[in-house]
Design a protein around this motif. Structure first.
Motif, PDB file in Angstrom:
ATOM      1  N   ALA A  66      40.728 -50.984 -25.829  1.00  0.00           N
ATOM      2  CA  ALA A  66      41.931 -51.606 -25.272  1.00  0.00           C
ATOM      3  C   ALA A  66      43.172 -51.117 -26.009  1.00  0.00           C
ATOM      4  O   ALA A  66      44.237 -50.901 -25.407  1.00  0.00           O
ATOM      5  N   VAL A  67      43.061 -50.937 -27.327  1.00  0.00           N
ATOM      6  CA  VAL A  67      44.187 -50.433 -28.117  1.00  0.00           C
ATOM      7  C   VAL A  67      44.552 -49.026 -27.667  1.00  0.00           C
ATOM      8  O   VAL A  67      45.736 -48.704 -27.474  1.00  0.00           O
ATOM      9  N   PHE A 102      48.125 -47.842 -25.913  1.00  0.00           N
ATOM     10  CA  PHE A 102      49.014 -46.792 -26.403  1.00  0.00           C
ATOM     11  C   PHE A 102      49.225 -45.702 -25.345  1.00  0.00           C
ATOM     12  O   PHE A 102      50.281 -45.062 -25.316  1.00  0.00           O
ATOM     13  N   ILE A 103      48.236 -45.497 -24.488  1.00  0.00           N
ATOM     14  CA  ILE A 103      48.451 -44.582 -23.363  1.00  0.00           C
ATOM     15  C   ILE A 103      49.568 -45.116 -22.476  1.00  0.00           C
ATOM     16  O   ILE A 103      50.425 -44.363 -21.987  1.00  0.00           O
ATOM     17  N   ILE A 158      50.081 -50.827 -17.554  1.00  0.00           N
ATOM     18  CA  ILE A 158      48.925 -50.449 -18.369  1.00  0.00           C
ATOM     19  C   ILE A 158      48.915 -51.235 -19.685  1.00  0.00           C
ATOM     20  O   ILE A 158      47.877 -51.758 -20.110  1.00  0.00           O
ATOM     21  N   VAL A 159      50.092 -51.333 -20.320  1.00  0.00           N
ATOM     22  CA  VAL A 159      50.192 -52.051 -21.588  1.00  0.00           C
ATOM     23  C   VAL A 159      49.850 -53.529 -21.396  1.00  0.00           C
ATOM     24  O   VAL A 159      49.115 -54.126 -22.191  1.00  0.00           O
ATOM     25  N   ILE A 160      50.375 -54.134 -20.341  1.00  0.00           N
ATOM     26  CA  ILE A 160      50.115 -55.548 -20.083  1.00  0.00           C
ATOM     27  C   ILE A 160      48.631 -55.795 -19.824  1.00  0.00           C
ATOM     28  O   ILE A 160      48.039 -56.738 -20.354  1.00  0.00           O
ATOM     29  N   ALA A 161      48.010 -54.943 -18.995  1.00  0.00           N
ATOM     30  CA  ALA A 161      46.583 -55.113 -18.701  1.00  0.00           C
ATOM     31  C   ALA A 161      45.738 -55.002 -19.968  1.00  0.00           C
ATOM     32  O   ALA A 161      44.816 -55.799 -20.187  1.00  0.00           O
ATOM     33  N   SER A 162      46.066 -54.033 -20.817  1.00  0.00           N
ATOM     34  CA  SER A 162      45.319 -53.860 -22.067  1.00  0.00           C
ATOM     35  C   SER A 162      45.542 -55.041 -23.006  1.00  0.00           C
ATOM     36  O   SER A 162      44.612 -55.516 -23.661  1.00  0.00           O
TER      37      SER A 162
END
Length: 304
Positions: A143-144, A148-149, A286-290
């Motif tokens: 997830a990290v 970062f992606i 993407i950041v929120i989902a992770s």
């Protein structure tokens, strides 16, 4: 005749607990609105004064409000800390994070800065191992990496068009992540009032020492009002945040942090006419989902 056995503390009913959670969520949303308005005012003030003066405004006004809430004349013990060096380092990191954010806001859109700042949970997850001994497993590491992606999608360093101010935001986010870790380390030693005072007192002292070299006299009452509002929003927002966590567990409140991007997009459009780029929206998603997955794993592990 036997005496009745002591009864366990009464637990709130499901209906009462639900109402408390809803109050906590509502207060959390109010706090996030305060922080979004604070950043908007900071960016607006940055068009007429040096960001260091905005930082000074943020901390000096906030210190006044915090001293009113946690009056040391009424309770002198609130100024006593059991971990002075930890308080100093934590406060310095918060000051750096705030200063870097306000400098970055001179050049970046509100939605860009908040999208990068959403990397905070990932940085916390990484540094919790060496600082707190809380090592993460392979799923959370994944997830990290995905998070970062998402940050890379927002910043697009491969395009050659990445603005250098994005580096300031990322550095500020790292400072804030370490600040969060130190806050957890202080929780068992100092009261919330003590920590709140030291958080803003350090920044107010440092900014006051630096601001004479950058001072610009406000040229209108609207600028003065915005300067006062920044301090009030910061102090009130953090106070409401503390109250919110008294009504609902952190695990329930944490996902709502990501709703701040809605405020940032709306305020960026309404005040500055800025429309978010597609890559910012995709990267933020993407950041929120992770981040939500990290929160889910945290609740699952803690829940056994």
């Amino acid at each position: 005749m036997t005496s009745p056995s002591p009864s366990a503390p009464a637990q709130p009913s499901a209906e009462v607990a639900q109402r408390m959670r809803l109050k906590g969520i509502g207060l959390m949303c109010i706090a996030l609105a305060c922080f979004a308005c604070l950043d908007t005012l900071g960016k607006w003030l940055g068009t007429s004064m040096n960001p260091m003066q905005v930082v000074w405004t943020r901390y000096t006004a906030a210190l006044v409000f915090v001293l009113i809430i946690f009056n040391p004349l009424r309770d002198p013990k609130v100024l006593v800390t059991k971990r002075p060096w930890l308080q100093a380092v934590r406060s310095a990191l918060l000051f750096l994070s705030t200063a870097l954010n306000f400098f970055a806001l001179q050049y970046l859109q509100l939605d860009q800065t908040v999208s990068i700042m959403f990397a905070n949970p990932f940085i916390v997850a990484i540094i919790s191992g060496p600082l707190l001994g809380e090592w993460i497993g392979p799923r959370r590491w994944m997830a990290v990496v995905v998070g970062f992606i998402g940050v890379l999608v927002v910043t697009q360093p491969w395009s050659g068009n990445m603005h250098w101010a994005m580096g300031l935001t990322l550095l500020g986010t790292t400072c804030y992540a370490v600040y969060n870790i130190l806050t957890r380390m202080l929780a068992g030693h100092d009261s919330a009032g003590t920590t709140s005072i030291y958080s803003v007192a350090f920044g107010a002292i440092v900014a006051t020492a630096l601001v004479p070299g950058y001072w610009t006299t406000p040229d209108s009452w609207s600028v003065v009002a915005a300067m006062v509002a920044i301090g009030a929003l910061g102090a009130f927002g953090h106070w409401v945040l503390i109250i919110a966590h008294g009504y609902a567990p952190a695990g329930i409140l944490a996902p709502f942090i990501y709703g701040q991007i809605i405020w940032m997009i709306g305020l960026g459009w309404a005040v500055f006419g800025q429309v978010p780029a597609v890559n910012t929206l995709v990267g933020a998603g993407i950041v929120i989902a992770s981040g939500l997955y990290l929160l889910f794993r945290e609740r699952t592990i803690r829940g056994g």
